[in-house]
Motif scaffolding. Structure first.
Motif, PDB file in Angstrom:
ATOM      1  N   SER A  73       5.266  -6.113  -4.070  1.00  0.00           N
ATOM      2  CA  SER A  73       4.190  -5.788  -3.134  1.00  0.00           C
ATOM      3  C   SER A  73       4.718  -4.985  -1.947  1.00  0.00           C
ATOM      4  CB  SER A  73       3.526  -7.077  -2.657  1.00  0.00           C
ATOM      5  OG  SER A  73       2.450  -6.794  -1.824  1.00  0.00           O
ATOM      6  N   ARG A  74       5.847  -5.391  -1.396  1.00  0.00           N
ATOM      7  CA  ARG A  74       6.447  -4.673  -0.278  1.00  0.00           C
ATOM      8  C   ARG A  74       6.869  -3.268  -0.688  1.00  0.00           C
ATOM      9  NH1 ARG A  74      11.177  -7.376   0.955  1.00  0.00           N
ATOM     10  NH2 ARG A  74      12.344  -5.753  -0.081  1.00  0.00           N
ATOM     11  N   ASN A  75       7.430  -3.120  -1.892  1.00  0.00           N
ATOM     12  CA  ASN A  75       7.825  -1.802  -2.384  1.00  0.00           C
ATOM     13  C   ASN A  75       6.624  -0.885  -2.548  1.00  0.00           C
ATOM     14  OD1 ASN A  75      10.546  -2.361  -2.438  1.00  0.00           O
ATOM     15  ND2 ASN A  75      10.557  -2.972  -4.594  1.00  0.00           N
ATOM     16  N   ILE A  76       5.504  -1.416  -3.019  1.00  0.00           N
ATOM     17  CA  ILE A  76       4.282  -0.630  -3.157  1.00  0.00           C
ATOM     18  C   ILE A  76       3.822  -0.146  -1.787  1.00  0.00           C
ATOM     19  CG2 ILE A  76       1.832  -0.728  -3.749  1.00  0.00           C
ATOM     20  CD1 ILE A  76       2.592  -2.658  -6.029  1.00  0.00           C
ATOM     21  N   VAL A  77       3.752  -1.057  -0.826  1.00  0.00           N
ATOM     22  CA  VAL A  77       3.301  -0.704   0.519  1.00  0.00           C
ATOM     23  C   VAL A  77       4.216   0.351   1.135  1.00  0.00           C
ATOM     24  CG1 VAL A  77       2.981  -1.548   2.880  1.00  0.00           C
ATOM     25  CG2 VAL A  77       2.102  -2.870   0.953  1.00  0.00           C
ATOM     26  N   GLU A  78       5.521   0.157   1.032  1.00  0.00           N
ATOM     27  CA  GLU A  78       6.461   1.110   1.615  1.00  0.00           C
ATOM     28  C   GLU A  78       6.357   2.480   0.950  1.00  0.00           C
ATOM     29  OE1 GLU A  78      10.293  -0.772   1.414  1.00  0.00           O
ATOM     30  OE2 GLU A  78       9.832  -2.112   3.092  1.00  0.00           O
ATOM     31  N   GLY A  79       6.144   2.506  -0.363  1.00  0.00           N
ATOM     32  CA  GLY A  79       5.986   3.770  -1.065  1.00  0.00           C
ATOM     33  C   GLY A  79       4.735   4.515  -0.634  1.00  0.00           C
ATOM     34  N   THR A 122      -7.452   7.719   4.711  1.00  0.00           N
ATOM     35  CA  THR A 122      -7.482   6.785   5.844  1.00  0.00           C
ATOM     36  C   THR A 122      -7.145   5.361   5.446  1.00  0.00           C
ATOM     37  OG1 THR A 122      -9.859   6.469   5.539  1.00  0.00           O
ATOM     38  CG2 THR A 122      -9.170   8.175   7.099  1.00  0.00           C
ATOM     39  N   GLY A 123      -7.125   5.074   4.157  1.00  0.00           N
ATOM     40  CA  GLY A 123      -6.794   3.737   3.701  1.00  0.00           C
ATOM     41  C   GLY A 123      -6.554   3.724   2.205  1.00  0.00           C
ATOM     42  N   VAL A 124      -5.766   2.751   1.750  1.00  0.00           N
ATOM     43  CA  VAL A 124      -5.447   2.637   0.325  1.00  0.00           C
ATOM     44  C   VAL A 124      -5.596   1.183  -0.086  1.00  0.00           C
ATOM     45  CG1 VAL A 124      -3.707   3.020  -1.452  1.00  0.00           C
ATOM     46  CG2 VAL A 124      -3.804   4.553   0.514  1.00  0.00           C
ATOM     47  N   LEU A 125      -6.314   0.958  -1.184  1.00  0.00           N
ATOM     48  CA  LEU A 125      -6.463  -0.369  -1.770  1.00  0.00           C
ATOM     49  C   LEU A 125      -5.854  -0.319  -3.159  1.00  0.00           C
ATOM     50  CD1 LEU A 125      -7.662  -3.235  -1.602  1.00  0.00           C
ATOM     51  CD2 LEU A 125      -9.757  -2.295  -2.577  1.00  0.00           C
ATOM     52  N   ILE A 126      -4.934  -1.234  -3.442  1.00  0.00           N
ATOM     53  CA  ILE A 126      -4.224  -1.234  -4.717  1.00  0.00           C
ATOM     54  C   ILE A 126      -4.329  -2.619  -5.339  1.00  0.00           C
ATOM     55  CG2 ILE A 126      -1.981  -0.962  -5.834  1.00  0.00           C
ATOM     56  CD1 ILE A 126      -1.251   0.879  -3.437  1.00  0.00           C
ATOM     57  N   ALA A 127      -4.753  -2.653  -6.600  1.00  0.00           N
ATOM     58  CA  ALA A 127      -4.735  -3.887  -7.378  1.00  0.00           C
ATOM     59  C   ALA A 127      -3.662  -3.714  -8.444  1.00  0.00           C
ATOM     60  CB  ALA A 127      -6.092  -4.131  -8.034  1.00  0.00           C
ATOM     61  N   ALA A 128      -2.666  -4.604  -8.436  1.00  0.00           N
ATOM     62  CA  ALA A 128      -1.554  -4.495  -9.367  1.00  0.00           C
ATOM     63  C   ALA A 128      -1.255  -5.851  -9.978  1.00  0.00           C
ATOM     64  CB  ALA A 128      -0.314  -3.958  -8.654  1.00  0.00           C
ATOM     65  N   GLU A 129      -0.859  -5.844 -11.250  1.00  0.00           N
ATOM     66  CA  GLU A 129      -0.528  -7.094 -11.928  1.00  0.00           C
ATOM     67  C   GLU A 129       0.655  -7.799 -11.271  1.00  0.00           C
ATOM     68  OE1 GLU A 129       0.089  -5.840 -15.982  1.00  0.00           O
ATOM     69  OE2 GLU A 129      -1.919  -6.490 -16.550  1.00  0.00           O
ATOM     70  N   GLY A 130       1.627  -7.040 -10.801  1.00  0.00           N
ATOM     71  CA  GLY A 130       2.835  -7.632 -10.233  1.00  0.00           C
ATOM     72  C   GLY A 130       2.779  -7.877  -8.744  1.00  0.00           C
ATOM     73  N   ALA A 131       1.589  -7.827  -8.159  1.00  0.00           N
ATOM     74  CA  ALA A 131       1.463  -7.956  -6.700  1.00  0.00           C
ATOM     75  C   ALA A 131       1.761  -9.357  -6.194  1.00  0.00           C
ATOM     76  CB  ALA A 131       0.070  -7.528  -6.256  1.00  0.00           C
ATOM     77  N   ASP A 132       1.821 -10.345  -7.070  1.00  0.00           N
ATOM     78  CA  ASP A 132       2.150 -11.694  -6.612  1.00  0.00           C
ATOM     79  C   ASP A 132       3.621 -11.816  -6.239  1.00  0.00           C
ATOM     80  OD1 ASP A 132       2.864 -11.374  -9.275  1.00  0.00           O
ATOM     81  OD2 ASP A 132       2.475 -13.464  -9.805  1.00  0.00           O
ATOM     82  N   GLN A 175       1.810   8.801   4.779  1.00  0.00           N
ATOM     83  CA  GLN A 175       2.066   8.710   6.215  1.00  0.00           C
ATOM     84  C   GLN A 175       1.028   7.811   6.898  1.00  0.00           C
ATOM     85  OE1 GLN A 175       2.229  12.759   7.550  1.00  0.00           O
ATOM     86  NE2 GLN A 175       4.095  13.176   6.444  1.00  0.00           N
ATOM     87  N   LEU A 176       0.795   6.649   6.282  1.00  0.00           N
ATOM     88  CA  LEU A 176      -0.153   5.667   6.803  1.00  0.00           C
ATOM     89  C   LEU A 176       0.603   4.480   7.376  1.00  0.00           C
ATOM     90  CD1 LEU A 176      -2.811   5.494   3.945  1.00  0.00           C
ATOM     91  CD2 LEU A 176      -3.102   6.501   6.197  1.00  0.00           C
ATOM     92  N   ASP A 177      -0.038   3.777   8.298  1.00  0.00           N
ATOM     93  CA  ASP A 177       0.513   2.533   8.805  1.00  0.00           C
ATOM     94  C   ASP A 177       0.273   1.434   7.775  1.00  0.00           C
ATOM     95  OD1 ASP A 177       1.235   3.732  11.215  1.00  0.00           O
ATOM     96  OD2 ASP A 177      -0.746   3.338  12.085  1.00  0.00           O
ATOM     97  N   ALA A 178       1.087   0.393   7.822  1.00  0.00           N
ATOM     98  CA  ALA A 178       1.004  -0.700   6.845  1.00  0.00           C
ATOM     99  C   ALA A 178      -0.357  -1.390   6.865  1.00  0.00           C
ATOM    100  CB  ALA A 178       2.113  -1.710   7.098  1.00  0.00           C
ATOM    101  N   HIS A 179      -1.005  -1.485   8.030  1.00  0.00           N
ATOM    102  CA  HIS A 179      -2.285  -2.182   8.101  1.00  0.00           C
ATOM    103  C   HIS A 179      -3.421  -1.398   7.424  1.00  0.00           C
ATOM    104  CE1 HIS A 179      -2.656   0.409  11.679  1.00  0.00           C
ATOM    105  NE2 HIS A 179      -3.956   0.300  11.488  1.00  0.00           N
ATOM    106  N   LYS A 180      -3.167  -0.178   7.010  1.00  0.00           N
ATOM    107  CA  LYS A 180      -4.173   0.619   6.313  1.00  0.00           C
ATOM    108  C   LYS A 180      -3.962   0.598   4.802  1.00  0.00           C
ATOM    109  CE  LYS A 180      -5.088   3.680  10.159  1.00  0.00           C
ATOM    110  NZ  LYS A 180      -5.245   5.064  10.592  1.00  0.00           N
ATOM    111  N   ILE A 181      -3.041  -0.252   4.342  1.00  0.00           N
ATOM    112  CA  ILE A 181      -2.726  -0.373   2.919  1.00  0.00           C
ATOM    113  C   ILE A 181      -2.861  -1.840   2.531  1.00  0.00           C
ATOM    114  CG2 ILE A 181      -0.973  -0.026   1.156  1.00  0.00           C
ATOM    115  CD1 ILE A 181       0.328   1.983   3.203  1.00  0.00           C
ATOM    116  N   LYS A 182      -3.609  -2.110   1.477  1.00  0.00           N
ATOM    117  CA  LYS A 182      -3.793  -3.474   1.004  1.00  0.00           C
ATOM    118  C   LYS A 182      -3.415  -3.530  -0.476  1.00  0.00           C
ATOM    119  CE  LYS A 182      -5.185  -7.741   0.906  1.00  0.00           C
ATOM    120  NZ  LYS A 182      -4.377  -8.768   1.482  1.00  0.00           N
ATOM    121  N   VAL A 183      -2.511  -4.439  -0.815  1.00  0.00           N
ATOM    122  CA  VAL A 183      -2.083  -4.646  -2.193  1.00  0.00           C
ATOM    123  C   VAL A 183      -2.576  -6.027  -2.603  1.00  0.00           C
ATOM    124  CG1 VAL A 183      -0.138  -4.795  -3.782  1.00  0.00           C
ATOM    125  CG2 VAL A 183      -0.073  -3.178  -1.862  1.00  0.00           C
TER     126      VAL A 183
END
Length: 134
Positions: A110-116, A95-105, A122-130
Motif C-alpha cells: 500500500s505504501r509503495n502504491i501511494v509513493e509511486g 486532483t485525486g486518485v482512488l485505487i482498489a488493489a488485491e494486495g492493499a492489505d 505530483q500529488l500529496d499523500a492525502h489526495k491518494i486512497k488505496v
C-alpha cells in the motif's frame, strides 16, 4: 542612445506587453470534479471507452508490481491552480486518485502504491486512497 538604454527600453516594452495580456476573471476556486466512470449507474456496465488512457496505464503498471495483484484505478480531475499539477489527456489536472488493489492489505504494498502515485502525479499523500479489493 547607448546599448544599455536600448536594452532597458526593450525590457520595458516586454514588461508592458506582458502586463497588457488578458487575464481570466474566473472566480470559482473549487475544482470541478469529473470522473470517467465513478458516477455511472453500475461499475460493471462501464466500457473501456469511458476510462482514460492514464487510468489504464496506471492499472497496467500497478498490476505488474510485486504484491499488488488485480487493480482498479479512478482518477479525479478538475481545474487546479497549482501549475505543477499533472494533466490528463483532457487537459484537466489530476486532483485525486482512488485505487482498489488485491494486495492493499499489506502495508508495504500500500505504501509503495501511494509513493509511486505521488511521484507520478505530483500529488500529496492525502489526495491518494488505496483500498483492499474484494
Amino acid at each position: 542612445m547607448g546599448s544599455r538604454q536600448w536594452v532597458i527600453l526593450l525590457l520595458l516594452g516586454l514588461l508592458l506587453t506582458v502586463i497588457a495580456l488578458p487575464v481570466s476573471d474566473k472566480k470559482d476556486s473549487s475544482p470541478e470534479v469529473k470522473s470517467s466512470s465513478f458516477f455511472s449507474a453500475s461499475s460493471e456496465k462501464n466500457t473501456d471507452a469511458e476510462r482514460t488512457v492514464l487510468e489504464k496505464k496506471l492499472e497496467d503498471l500497478l498490476s505488474q508490481t510485486e504484491g499488488v495483484g488485480k487493480v482498479r484505478v479512478l482518477l479525479m480531475t478538475g481545474e487546479e491552480k497549482d501549475s505543477s499539477s499533472f494533466y490528463d489527456s483532457g487537459n484537466q489536472a489530476v486532483t485525486g486518485v482512488l485505487i482498489a488493489a488485491e494486495g492493499a492489505d499489506n502495508s508495504v504494498v500500500s505504501r509503495n502504491i501511494v509513493e509511486g502515485v505521488m511521484a507520478l502525479f505530483q500529488l500529496d499523500a492525502h489526495k491518494i486512497k488505496v483500498m483492499k479489493m474484494k
